[in-house]
Write a protein that holds these residues in place. Structure first.
Motif, PDB file in Angstrom:
ATOM      1  N   ARG A   5      70.227  70.744  12.993  1.00 26.92           N
ATOM      2  CA  ARG A   5      69.519  71.504  11.960  1.00 26.92           C
ATOM      3  C   ARG A   5      68.021  71.193  11.962  1.00 26.92           C
ATOM      4  O   ARG A   5      67.178  72.098  11.954  1.00 26.92           O
ATOM      5  CB  ARG A   5      70.137  71.154  10.600  1.00 26.92           C
ATOM      6  CG  ARG A   5      69.382  71.701   9.404  1.00 26.92           C
ATOM      7  CD  ARG A   5      70.055  71.293   8.097  1.00 26.92           C
ATOM      8  NE  ARG A   5      69.100  71.374   7.009  1.00 26.92           N
ATOM      9  CZ  ARG A   5      68.817  72.509   6.356  1.00 26.92           C
ATOM     10  NH1 ARG A   5      69.436  73.615   6.675  1.00 26.92           N
ATOM     11  NH2 ARG A   5      67.906  72.522   5.395  1.00 26.92           N
ATOM     12  N   THR A   6      67.688  69.917  12.014  1.00 24.26           N
ATOM     13  CA  THR A   6      66.285  69.522  12.019  1.00 24.26           C
ATOM     14  C   THR A   6      65.572  70.058  13.262  1.00 24.26           C
ATOM     15  O   THR A   6      64.441  70.553  13.186  1.00 24.26           O
ATOM     16  CB  THR A   6      66.178  67.982  11.959  1.00 24.26           C
ATOM     17  OG1 THR A   6      66.790  67.540  10.739  1.00 24.26           O
ATOM     18  CG2 THR A   6      64.729  67.531  11.998  1.00 24.26           C
ATOM     19  N   LEU A   7      66.255  69.982  14.406  1.00 24.38           N
ATOM     20  CA  LEU A   7      65.635  70.470  15.645  1.00 24.38           C
ATOM     21  C   LEU A   7      65.460  71.997  15.609  1.00 24.38           C
ATOM     22  O   LEU A   7      64.459  72.533  16.105  1.00 24.38           O
ATOM     23  CB  LEU A   7      66.498  70.065  16.855  1.00 24.38           C
ATOM     24  CG  LEU A   7      66.703  68.549  17.025  1.00 24.38           C
ATOM     25  CD1 LEU A   7      67.548  68.261  18.271  1.00 24.38           C
ATOM     26  CD2 LEU A   7      65.353  67.816  17.122  1.00 24.38           C
ATOM     27  N   THR A   8      66.439  72.684  15.029  1.00 26.57           N
ATOM     28  CA  THR A   8      66.349  74.149  14.910  1.00 26.57           C
ATOM     29  C   THR A   8      65.149  74.538  14.055  1.00 26.57           C
ATOM     30  O   THR A   8      64.380  75.448  14.392  1.00 26.57           O
ATOM     31  CB  THR A   8      67.641  74.705  14.275  1.00 26.57           C
ATOM     32  OG1 THR A   8      68.745  74.374  15.112  1.00 26.57           O
ATOM     33  CG2 THR A   8      67.575  76.219  14.127  1.00 26.57           C
ATOM     34  N   ILE A   9      64.986  73.814  12.936  1.00 26.21           N
ATOM     35  CA  ILE A   9      63.858  74.087  12.042  1.00 26.21           C
ATOM     36  C   ILE A   9      62.542  73.797  12.752  1.00 26.21           C
ATOM     37  O   ILE A   9      61.562  74.539  12.617  1.00 26.21           O
ATOM     38  CB  ILE A   9      64.007  73.253  10.745  1.00 26.21           C
ATOM     39  CG1 ILE A   9      65.190  73.795   9.935  1.00 26.21           C
ATOM     40  CG2 ILE A   9      62.730  73.243   9.920  1.00 26.21           C
ATOM     41  CD1 ILE A   9      65.643  72.893   8.789  1.00 26.21           C
ATOM     42  N   ALA A  10      62.532  72.757  13.558  1.00 25.27           N
ATOM     43  CA  ALA A  10      61.315  72.415  14.305  1.00 25.27           C
ATOM     44  C   ALA A  10      60.978  73.513  15.312  1.00 25.27           C
ATOM     45  O   ALA A  10      59.822  73.971  15.386  1.00 25.27           O
ATOM     46  CB  ALA A  10      61.505  71.079  15.022  1.00 25.27           C
ATOM     47  N   LEU A  11      61.977  73.943  16.080  1.00 21.66           N
ATOM     48  CA  LEU A  11      61.720  74.997  17.074  1.00 21.66           C
ATOM     49  C   LEU A  11      61.179  76.258  16.396  1.00 21.66           C
ATOM     50  O   LEU A  11      60.315  76.957  16.930  1.00 21.66           O
ATOM     51  CB  LEU A  11      63.010  75.350  17.824  1.00 21.66           C
ATOM     52  CG  LEU A  11      63.318  74.552  19.100  1.00 21.66           C
ATOM     53  CD1 LEU A  11      64.672  74.983  19.670  1.00 21.66           C
ATOM     54  CD2 LEU A  11      62.214  74.747  20.152  1.00 21.66           C
ATOM     55  N   ASN A  12      61.694  76.544  15.194  1.00 21.54           N
ATOM     56  CA  ASN A  12      61.279  77.748  14.469  1.00 21.54           C
ATOM     57  C   ASN A  12      59.829  77.672  13.989  1.00 21.54           C
ATOM     58  O   ASN A  12      59.246  78.694  13.621  1.00 21.54           O
ATOM     59  CB  ASN A  12      62.223  77.974  13.280  1.00 21.54           C
ATOM     60  CG  ASN A  12      61.949  79.283  12.558  1.00 21.54           C
ATOM     61  OD1 ASN A  12      62.165  80.344  13.119  1.00 21.54           O
ATOM     62  ND2 ASN A  12      61.438  79.196  11.333  1.00 21.54           N
ATOM     63  N   THR A  13      59.243  76.464  14.012  1.00 18.47           N
ATOM     64  CA  THR A  13      57.823  76.382  13.622  1.00 18.47           C
ATOM     65  C   THR A  13      56.904  76.843  14.750  1.00 18.47           C
ATOM     66  O   THR A  13      55.719  77.076  14.505  1.00 18.47           O
ATOM     67  CB  THR A  13      57.413  74.941  13.239  1.00 18.47           C
ATOM     68  OG1 THR A  13      57.528  74.119  14.410  1.00 18.47           O
ATOM     69  CG2 THR A  13      58.271  74.386  12.101  1.00 18.47           C
ATOM     70  N   LEU A  14      57.465  76.979  15.966  1.00 20.38           N
ATOM     71  CA  LEU A  14      56.629  77.478  17.068  1.00 20.38           C
ATOM     72  C   LEU A  14      56.422  78.978  16.858  1.00 20.38           C
ATOM     73  O   LEU A  14      57.381  79.742  16.797  1.00 20.38           O
ATOM     74  CB  LEU A  14      57.315  77.233  18.415  1.00 20.38           C
ATOM     75  CG  LEU A  14      57.547  75.754  18.763  1.00 20.38           C
ATOM     76  CD1 LEU A  14      58.329  75.640  20.079  1.00 20.38           C
ATOM     77  CD2 LEU A  14      56.222  75.013  18.869  1.00 20.38           C
ATOM     78  N   PRO A  15      55.150  79.419  16.737  1.00 18.46           N
ATOM     79  CA  PRO A  15      54.887  80.795  16.294  1.00 18.46           C
ATOM     80  C   PRO A  15      55.629  81.869  17.094  1.00 18.46           C
ATOM     81  O   PRO A  15      56.095  82.836  16.530  1.00 18.46           O
ATOM     82  CB  PRO A  15      53.375  80.933  16.462  1.00 18.46           C
ATOM     83  CG  PRO A  15      52.849  79.541  16.352  1.00 18.46           C
ATOM     84  CD  PRO A  15      53.921  78.650  16.920  1.00 18.46           C
ATOM     85  N   ARG A  16      55.723  81.708  18.416  1.00 14.36           N
ATOM     86  CA  ARG A  16      56.272  82.813  19.215  1.00 14.36           C
ATOM     87  C   ARG A  16      57.752  82.637  19.548  1.00 14.36           C
ATOM     88  O   ARG A  16      58.310  83.418  20.308  1.00 14.36           O
ATOM     89  CB  ARG A  16      55.485  82.957  20.522  1.00 14.36           C
ATOM     90  CG  ARG A  16      54.036  83.356  20.315  1.00 14.36           C
ATOM     91  CD  ARG A  16      53.905  84.845  20.016  1.00 14.36           C
ATOM     92  NE  ARG A  16      52.513  85.199  19.720  1.00 14.36           N
ATOM     93  CZ  ARG A  16      52.119  86.439  19.438  1.00 14.36           C
ATOM     94  NH1 ARG A  16      52.999  87.420  19.405  1.00 14.36           N
ATOM     95  NH2 ARG A  16      50.859  86.698  19.170  1.00 14.36           N
ATOM     96  N   PHE A  17      58.362  81.602  18.991  1.00 10.60           N
ATOM     97  CA  PHE A  17      59.762  81.340  19.329  1.00 10.60           C
ATOM     98  C   PHE A  17      60.663  82.080  18.337  1.00 10.60           C
ATOM     99  O   PHE A  17      61.234  81.482  17.420  1.00 10.60           O
ATOM    100  CB  PHE A  17      60.024  79.833  19.311  1.00 10.60           C
ATOM    101  CG  PHE A  17      61.277  79.450  20.055  1.00 10.60           C
ATOM    102  CD1 PHE A  17      61.304  79.447  21.442  1.00 10.60           C
ATOM    103  CD2 PHE A  17      62.439  79.113  19.370  1.00 10.60           C
ATOM    104  CE1 PHE A  17      62.457  79.106  22.134  1.00 10.60           C
ATOM    105  CE2 PHE A  17      63.599  78.780  20.051  1.00 10.60           C
ATOM    106  CZ  PHE A  17      63.609  78.781  21.437  1.00 10.60           C
TER     107      PHE A  17
END
Lengths: 364, 364
Positions: A5-17
């Motif tokens: 969950r934490t990693l998913t939220i982190a990846l989602n902070t990348l603007p174009r991901f």
């Protein structure tokens, strides 16, 4: 090791991901952890991931970023939902490219899953504003949640109408939930979050970038049962929402307008292409037999509905279209638990509600 | 013994001897002479003929009345057509209950048989007036005859637009041709009779009785290829014309309008019921492949049309949808006979016109 969950939220902070790109990556590598561990060469082999985005994924301090984002959300009272969260909106989960992460300020109730989107031009005319407000009010009064985009013009009027009608409303944003745009809708946003929810797939602090809005539009139609376009120019975001809605299998409706008005050119075209011509909430709700029950009893079709008491009708609304455990029904119902249980029994006897194993109730 | 034509004209002067009643009588007794000779008991056996009407038929001084009516018409320059007259409008002849007698002031050309009716509310809004005038102008400029009812509001604007667009227009009246109603349209009526025709089934001197108008409406749609309703309240004559048009197998179109405008409630409803949503003459003409040829060359579909000269396009318009002998083509064409013949050959070579035996030409 940080959790998925934490990693998913982190990846989602990348603007174009986002959207198709993220979907493909999750499909290819199975999880956020898998994506973060993937070699750069395998990432760039995916459609839409170039060396810059691959580099951003590879160098992301995912655990720290994900935890920091969750801490800030908690401070702001914002809930972060990931795709497999039980509170993630069911309809949205089923679109082709659902956001992996959804920020929510406020609450979504089961009946919000039967919400109708009311969208349209920012540069709305007086006609469009009047109609959007009226439509929002009608849906609100019928207990149908109004979904829109908090934009200037039609969107704002639709939200306001829903609130004025005593109903619920949800706004899907093209910026971070902590960056309300346009600024003059800050107070409206606060009201929405207390009578529905603000939703966004964009991380906290995100600006309302122009390219966010087509993504935002797919979420508006994605969480909705159907989409009503009130006013739209021929090339406009609202028509984009309509296209998206059709791709997602949602019904599209449009308000007709003067052929001399540029902001009705898009809606008139939609009607020509087959969208339902709508003159009021009734026209929309009649397209969904299970929502038509929400119309005032005097006009309701089936004879069984005509004899309902107001509390019975309110309870039918609260149950919504999908089966619901009795605890949830009691939670979303205005009256005390015993009264709700008695009303449920009455509705069951009238053949309007059926009980399934495990004290789960559904409309018939 | 008076001839059948004179007797038919005489019978038509009886106010209630119209439409279904007249059709049934002619069918039962074979001719005007037969009807006039029928015993009262056989007349009243027909649906719609009571003792009063039967008495009026039996006591009609048919020969004198018919001859007097023809004499007055001649004095006024009015042509009286009976159903089997070659100049009687072909489309109208084919409706279920065509008028046996049609008064005409002005001229009908072959292309008028491809006319489009533009009708609507008398109490039109500024929006409706603007649109009716624009639509009339567009049809006029495309060489499509505008049919309407000379009424206040939409009708008048449609006629005026057609004239302003340099086109032809015909008005079907609910009174005698010598009793122009409304009076303020006297000058418009005169213009129409010089650039098209005034038509009426009602005898000379007839007042515009309210019950005439539904009958008049069936003639408006009857002489037309399709009907466009510009503005109409929910209960209105214009919607009656639309119903009539559907019964006659005509295509019905409607202009959308604000859902807040009572005079658009009827047109929006028509669209919901399947009428074509129309934003301009192009939308109508594109529904008729043989009329779409009249659209400006730049936008015309088939490549062959793009290369046409203006005289060639004008000639194509003049030919209309039904085959036409070369003499008629020359008569309705602006240029000299030799030039018209040369243009016809050019159109034939381009595959847009075909010659049939007897020097009859038709669009392909």
């Amino acid at each position: 090791m940080a959790n998925e969950r934490t990693l998913t939220i982190a990846l989602n902070t990348l603007p174009r991901f986002r959207a198709a790109i993220a979907c493909e990556a999750y499909e290819r590598f199975g999880s956020a952890a898998g994506i973060l561990a993937a070699p750069a060469g395998e990432l760039t082999a995916l459609r839409g991931i170039g060396p810059v985005l691959a580099g951003a994924v590879r160098t992301l301090a995912a655990e720290r970023v994900g935890e920091e984002e969750q801490r800030r959300a908690r401070e702001l009272g914002i809930t972060i939902l990931t795709l497999d969260d039980p509170e993630y909106p069911e309809r949205l989960r089923l679109i082709p490219d659902p956001p992996r992460v959804l920020y929510r300020l406020g609450e979504l109730l089961p009946q919000d899953g039967d919400g109708i989107a009311v969208v349209g031009a920012r540069a709305a005319t007086a006609y469009g504003r009047t109609v959007a407000e009226r439509l929002g009010r009608e849906f609100g009064a019928a207990g149908v949640t109004v979904i829109s985009g908090l934009a200037r013009g039609i969107d704002g009027c639709a939200h306001r109408g829903a609130l004025a009608g005593g109903g619920r409303t949800a706004a899907v944003l093209g910026a971070g939930i902590d960056r309300i745009y346009p600024p003059e809708h800050a107070r409206l946003a606060a009201e929405i979050s207390s009578r529905g929810a603000l939703l966004s797939e964009f991380p906290l602090g995100s600006d309302p970038e122009p390219w966010h809005f087509p993504l935002r539009n797919r979420v508006i139609s994605g969480v909705s049962r159907g989409v009503v376009v009130v006013e739209a120019a021929v090339r406009s975001g609202a028509l984009g929402t309509a296209d998206m809605a059709l791709e997602q299998g949602r019904e599209v409706f449009a308000i007709p307008g003067p052929i001399t008005s540029p902001t009705s050119a898009g809606t008139n075209r939609l009607i020509r292409q087959g969208a339902g011509l709508v003159e009021g909430a009734r026209d929309v709700l009649e397209s969904f037999p299970d929502l038509a029950v929400l119309l005032p009893a005097a006009d309701a079709g089936p004879a069984a509905l005509a004899g309902l008491s107001d509390p019975e009708r309110l309870l039918l609304r609260a149950i919504g279209a999908s089966p619901l455990p009795i605890d949830d029904i009691i939670r979303v119902s205005p009256g005390p638990a015993a009264a709700t249980a008695a009303l449920l029994t009455a509705l069951e006897l009238k053949g309007l509600v059926r009980q399934h194993p495990g004290k789960i109730f559904a409309r018939t």
